[in-house]
Write an enzyme that holds these catalytic residues in place. Structure first.
Site, PDB file in Angstrom:
ATOM      1  N   HIS A 137      12.268 -62.704  -7.665  1.00  0.00           N
ATOM      2  CA  HIS A 137      13.076 -63.633  -8.468  1.00  0.00           C
ATOM      3  C   HIS A 137      12.875 -63.435  -9.975  1.00  0.00           C
ATOM      4  CE1 HIS A 137       9.339 -66.173  -8.445  1.00  0.00           C
ATOM      5  NE2 HIS A 137       9.777 -66.502  -9.652  1.00  0.00           N
ATOM      6  N   ASP A 167      10.327 -62.333  -1.223  1.00  0.00           N
ATOM      7  CA  ASP A 167      10.394 -62.477  -2.683  1.00  0.00           C
ATOM      8  C   ASP A 167       9.499 -61.452  -3.387  1.00  0.00           C
ATOM      9  OD1 ASP A 167      11.327 -63.608  -5.086  1.00  0.00           O
ATOM     10  OD2 ASP A 167       9.538 -64.879  -5.253  1.00  0.00           O
ATOM     11  N   SER A 243       4.710 -66.065 -12.368  1.00  0.00           N
ATOM     12  CA  SER A 243       5.394 -65.469 -11.220  1.00  0.00           C
ATOM     13  C   SER A 243       5.286 -63.946 -11.248  1.00  0.00           C
ATOM     14  CB  SER A 243       6.869 -65.858 -11.223  1.00  0.00           C
ATOM     15  OG  SER A 243       7.025 -67.211 -10.880  1.00  0.00           O
TER      16      SER A 243
END
Length: 291
Positions: A137, A167, A243
């Site tokens: 993402h 992901d 992230s």
């Protein structure tokens, strides 16, 4: 003189050798043996001298080991071990030093209805060819991706592999630093294990946060169309910018890739619950063997 006109030779007294030899000029020189008593005395003197020398040069007798000696040795050993442990860096410091050379900043640019948007995430080098493991993402849909290595080297990068179900994405930089330092991939985690999240939260590059594994095999809904499964739940602080960064064990080995945080209030800040894709899953996307 005797009848042959030779000089009279007198027999030696008893106990004295009668061996003779002729000396120059015709005179007789008598060779007299020492009595045997003197030989014995000389032998005894030499023997006593040898014993004295041995007594001076031999080492002292080794005393027997006592319970007190054992107790002292144990105490000394414990003290030395404690001193060595005190010199060792804390787990967080050791993990940070081990993983920092492999940390990457991932910067993206996306042009959409709202114009150009920029994003920042993290990644980690996982192979000698410079492949970077990150969260999908972070780079999904980006018009351009740029990675910056720990030594400051920047390079455009493309998505080499991706897996929406986990992901995870693998980036291939066009240019590598002079020295590529891949991270060490670790094994599985256990609840209660200390863990450290390394990334760039809120744009603060190279930040480390500490916590523990809170739970395993968690399932979270990302949106109406996607659910991530088999995640590591941890309580180390993570925020936007974490992230794609590595979740580390106390030795600095990568045990997961940070994918997000629990966000029940729809606010973009830390609420104490983070999630990571286990490295056995994430590494599989990059072609690494299962851990």
């Amino acid at each position: 003189m005797d009848r042959l006109g030779s000089p009279l030779v007198v027999d030696p007294p008893q106990g004295v050798a009668d061996e003779t030899s002729r000396a120059p000029g015709g005179r007789l020189t008598r060779l007299v043996r020492l009595p045997r008593l003197w030989l014995v005395a000389a032998f005894l003197v030499v023997a006593l001298l040898a014993l004295g020398t041995y007594a001076l040069t031999r080492g002292p007798e080794t005393p027997p080991i006592t319970a007190t000696d054992v107790d002292k040795a144990v105490r000394d050993g414990i003290t030395k071990a404690q001193e060595e442990a005190a010199k060792a860096p804390p787990d967080a410091a050791a993990a940070y030093r081990a993983a920092l050379p492999s940390l990457v900043t991932v910067a993206t640019r996306l042009t959409g209805a709202k114009g150009a948007q920029r994003g920042t995430g993290a990644g980690v080098v996982v192979s000698a060819d410079g492949s970077v493991l990150t969260a999908l993402h972070v780079v999904d849909g980006a018009d351009s991706i740029e990675v910056t290595f720990a030594d400051g080297t920047s390079s455009p990068a493309g998505v080499k592999e991706k897996d929406k179900a986990t992901d995870i994405a693998v980036l291939a930089p066009e240019r590598l630093p002079q020295v590529v330092v891949p991270a060490v991939l670790g094994g599985g985690a256990q609840v209660g294990d200390p863990v450290f999240a390394l990334g760039h939260p809120l744009g603060l590059n190279g930040s480390l946060s500490a916590g523990v594994v809170s739970a395993l095999d968690r399932k979270i809904r990302v949106d109406s169309n996607q659910t991530l499964e088999g995640l590591i739940q941890f309580d180390a602080a993570v925020n936007p910018g974490n992230s794609g960064g590595p979740l580390l064990d106390k030795g600095g080995q990568v045990i997961g890739i940070v994918t997000g945080l629990a966000n029940p209030s729809e606010q973009n800040f830390f609420v104490g619950i983070g999630f990571a894709v286990p490295i056995a899953t994430a590494g599989g996307v990059a072609g690494s063997p299962p851990q």
